[in-house]
Design a protein around this motif. Structure first.
Motif, PDB file in Angstrom:
ATOM      1  N   GLY A 204       0.763  -1.208   0.174  1.00  0.00           N
ATOM      2  CA  GLY A 204       0.083   0.021   0.203  1.00  0.00           C
ATOM      3  C   GLY A 204       0.732   1.138   0.005  1.00  0.00           C
TER       4      GLY A 204
ATOM      5  N   GLN B  14       3.053   5.655  -4.152  1.00  0.00           N
ATOM      6  CA  GLN B  14       3.857   6.465  -5.078  1.00  0.00           C
ATOM      7  C   GLN B  14       3.560   6.563  -6.462  1.00  0.00           C
ATOM      8  OE1 GLN B  14       6.720   7.261  -2.649  1.00  0.00           O
ATOM      9  NE2 GLN B  14       5.400   5.911  -1.231  1.00  0.00           N
TER      10      GLN B  14
ATOM     11  N   ARG C 203      -8.758   5.705  -1.560  1.00  0.00           N
ATOM     12  CA  ARG C 203      -7.974   4.740  -1.024  1.00  0.00           C
ATOM     13  C   ARG C 203      -8.448   3.556   0.093  1.00  0.00           C
ATOM     14  NH1 ARG C 203      -2.240   6.591  -1.153  1.00  0.00           N
ATOM     15  NH2 ARG C 203      -2.238   8.393  -3.005  1.00  0.00           N
TER      16      ARG C 203
ATOM     17  N   TYR D 137      -8.656  -6.343   6.133  1.00  0.00           N
ATOM     18  CA  TYR D 137      -8.794  -4.743   5.586  1.00  0.00           C
ATOM     19  C   TYR D 137      -8.002  -3.710   6.237  1.00  0.00           C
ATOM     20  CZ  TYR D 137     -11.175  -0.599   4.607  1.00  0.00           C
ATOM     21  OH  TYR D 137     -11.482   0.821   4.147  1.00  0.00           O
TER      22      TYR D 137
ATOM     23  N   ILE E  44      -5.094  -3.762   7.693  1.00  0.00           N
ATOM     24  CA  ILE E  44      -3.692  -3.891   7.263  1.00  0.00           C
ATOM     25  C   ILE E  44      -3.293  -3.245   5.765  1.00  0.00           C
ATOM     26  CG2 ILE E  44      -3.542  -6.256   6.452  1.00  0.00           C
ATOM     27  CD1 ILE E  44      -1.039  -5.059   8.787  1.00  0.00           C
ATOM     28  N   ARG E  45      -4.403  -3.330   5.106  1.00  0.00           N
ATOM     29  CA  ARG E  45      -4.364  -2.847   3.604  1.00  0.00           C
ATOM     30  C   ARG E  45      -4.728  -1.344   3.482  1.00  0.00           C
ATOM     31  NH1 ARG E  45      -7.697  -7.885   1.208  1.00  0.00           N
ATOM     32  NH2 ARG E  45      -5.878  -8.879  -0.089  1.00  0.00           N
ATOM     33  N   ALA E  46      -5.725  -1.061   4.123  1.00  0.00           N
ATOM     34  CA  ALA E  46      -6.208   0.248   3.845  1.00  0.00           C
ATOM     35  C   ALA E  46      -5.703   1.314   4.597  1.00  0.00           C
ATOM     36  CB  ALA E  46      -7.829   0.447   4.175  1.00  0.00           C
TER      37      ALA E  46
ATOM     38  N   PRO F 254      -2.374   1.916   5.855  1.00  0.00           N
ATOM     39  CA  PRO F 254      -1.051   2.175   5.173  1.00  0.00           C
ATOM     40  C   PRO F 254      -1.463   3.056   4.031  1.00  0.00           C
ATOM     41  CG  PRO F 254      -0.693  -0.044   5.737  1.00  0.00           C
ATOM     42  CD  PRO F 254      -2.259   0.273   5.957  1.00  0.00           C
ATOM     43  N   PHE F 255      -2.249   2.721   3.016  1.00  0.00           N
ATOM     44  CA  PHE F 255      -2.712   3.100   1.694  1.00  0.00           C
ATOM     45  C   PHE F 255      -2.950   4.402   1.872  1.00  0.00           C
ATOM     46  CE2 PHE F 255      -5.077   2.635  -2.605  1.00  0.00           C
ATOM     47  CZ  PHE F 255      -3.803   2.959  -3.061  1.00  0.00           C
ATOM     48  N   VAL F 256      -3.936   4.616   2.963  1.00  0.00           N
ATOM     49  CA  VAL F 256      -4.548   5.936   3.105  1.00  0.00           C
ATOM     50  C   VAL F 256      -3.568   6.854   3.720  1.00  0.00           C
ATOM     51  CG1 VAL F 256      -6.415   7.263   4.696  1.00  0.00           C
ATOM     52  CG2 VAL F 256      -6.760   5.219   3.169  1.00  0.00           C
TER      53      VAL F 256
ATOM     54  N   PHE G   6       0.035   6.388   4.794  1.00  0.00           N
ATOM     55  CA  PHE G   6       1.376   6.754   4.497  1.00  0.00           C
ATOM     56  C   PHE G   6       1.206   7.297   2.929  1.00  0.00           C
ATOM     57  CE2 PHE G   6       2.189   4.199   7.861  1.00  0.00           C
ATOM     58  CZ  PHE G   6       3.186   4.865   8.436  1.00  0.00           C
ATOM     59  N   ARG G   7       1.994   8.363   2.503  1.00  0.00           N
ATOM     60  CA  ARG G   7       1.841   8.836   1.250  1.00  0.00           C
ATOM     61  C   ARG G   7       3.460   9.026   0.994  1.00  0.00           C
ATOM     62  NH1 ARG G   7      -4.032  11.418   0.045  1.00  0.00           N
ATOM     63  NH2 ARG G   7      -5.011   9.936   1.496  1.00  0.00           N
ATOM     64  N   ARG G   8       4.400   8.820   1.846  1.00  0.00           N
ATOM     65  CA  ARG G   8       5.812   8.882   1.620  1.00  0.00           C
ATOM     66  C   ARG G   8       6.413   7.576   1.855  1.00  0.00           C
ATOM     67  NH1 ARG G   8       7.702  12.821   5.880  1.00  0.00           N
ATOM     68  NH2 ARG G   8       6.114  11.871   6.938  1.00  0.00           N
TER      69      ARG G   8
END
Lengths: 239, 103
Positions: free
Chosen positions: A86, A91, A102, B15, B17-19, B21-23, B25-27
């Motif tokens: 994710g 990136q 998301r 769900y 653990i997927r969503a 970090p995706f939401v 962390f953008r770095r």
């Protein structure tokens, strides 16, 4: 790129993934019914989890009447790779891929979907991701349904041999990586050695399946992080 | 223990653990050791789940070992997920049927 074209491209990219998923989830369905789950219970697990390794381990724990803590921990460790995927996929998303997108489409991050999306030459849009998810989701669900229903009909001589499908897929993910990277090979062999020790050493063999996977993965990965930390530029991910 | 508690636990953990970090962390992750730990996780998980459990898939170990060897060989030769998986299955099934009818 316009939305229709984006959607169609994602949808097409999902076809080979869906075919593979149908087959693997078929064996999951068989395993579910062999473990004493009702067909719709097995299908519901597939519809709400959409993950191979986690579901197989989960059903084993459920069949052994394990604790909810053990189940939660096993899912956390086994699916930890999705967290990394994710972050990595973040990136390569376009500027319109906001929080709501998301939070919903993040449900569909799997090894294969991540691999396709992250390798896309242009940033991933919400509509592309949606298109990409549809067929694999249908494949995973219908394959489970077929396996769960037919699992009770097929003779064991056939259904038990089909149980090797999921492990074949795991091997297909791990082997190309360890072939190219010696450090990963050593860490993977360490994980296998710990796994065998937990199975064959009498005192340790009392540890349940779910915890055994957690122990192997955490110990071997810790050893990997300490002995062979990856260079700053490398990305993780199973695919 | 009810099925629903199990289902909810599995679905929720998977769900989140997927969503999350995706939401959130953008770095990129910067800590080298955390990154390395996460890097090895997919492979150690899959390897530990596969071995030695794969040898116990069939009642006799022979079909299972044969299927394993086929999978290892084809994966080493760079074949895709479906090919490796189907071939391992085919090999194990053929061996299992032979053992079943000629024992």
């Amino acid at each position: 790129m316009n939305r229709k074209k984006d959607f169609r491209e994602g949808f097409r990219n999902g076809i080979p993934i869906a075919l593979g998923y149908f087959f693997v989830s078929f064996t999951f369905g068989i395993m579910g019914s062999q473990s004493g789950l009702l067909w719709w219970e097995t299908v519901l697990i597939s519809m709400t989890n959409l993950t191979s390794a986690g579901q197989f381990a989960g059903v084993k724990i459920i069949a052994a009447a394990g604790s909810v803590t053990e189940l939660a921990l096993s899912q956390l460790i086994i699916n930890l790779r999705y967290a990394l995927m994710g972050i990595s996929l973040s990136q390569n998303t376009d500027e319109n891929f906001g929080t709501a997108g998301r939070a919903t489409l993040g449900f569909g991050i799997t090894d294969e979907i991540y691999a396709v999306a992250v390798n896309r030459p242009v940033p991933v849009s919400k509509i592309y991701m949606l298109g990409l998810l549809i067929l694999p989701y249908i494949g995973w669900t219908t394959g489970t349904l077929a396996g769960a229903v037919l699992g009770n009909v097929l003779p064991p001589v056939i259904s038990e041999a089909m149980g090797i499908a999921i492990y074949g897929m795991f091997i297909a993910i791990v082997v190309p990586k360890v072939k190219e990277e010696r450090k990963t090979l050593l860490i993977v062999l360490l994980a296998v050695a710990i796994s065998c020790a937990l199975r064959y050493i009498p005192v340790l063999s009392k540890i349940s399946v779910g915890f055994a996977v957690i122990i192997c993965a955490v110990l071997a990965s810790l050893a990997g992080a300490l002995l062979f930390p990856v260079p700053a530029s490398e990305e993780g991910g199973a695919a | 223990m009810s099925f629903w508690r199990y289902l909810l636990t599995m679905a929720l953990v998977t769900y989140l653990i997927r969503a999350v970090p995706f939401v959130a962390f953008r770095r990129k992750v910067t800590n080298r050791y955390v990154k390395s730990f996460l890097y090895y996780i997919p492979y150690t998980v899959l390897a530990a789940m596969t071995f030695p459990a794969i040898f116990y898939v069939t009642a006799s170990p022979v079909p299972a070992v044969l299927g394993t060897l086929v999978a290892l060989f084809l994966a080493y030769r760079g074949r895709g997920l479906v090919t490796v998986s189907l071939s391992a299955c085919g090999a194990a099934l053929a061996a299992n049927l032979i053992l079943y009818f000629y024992k």
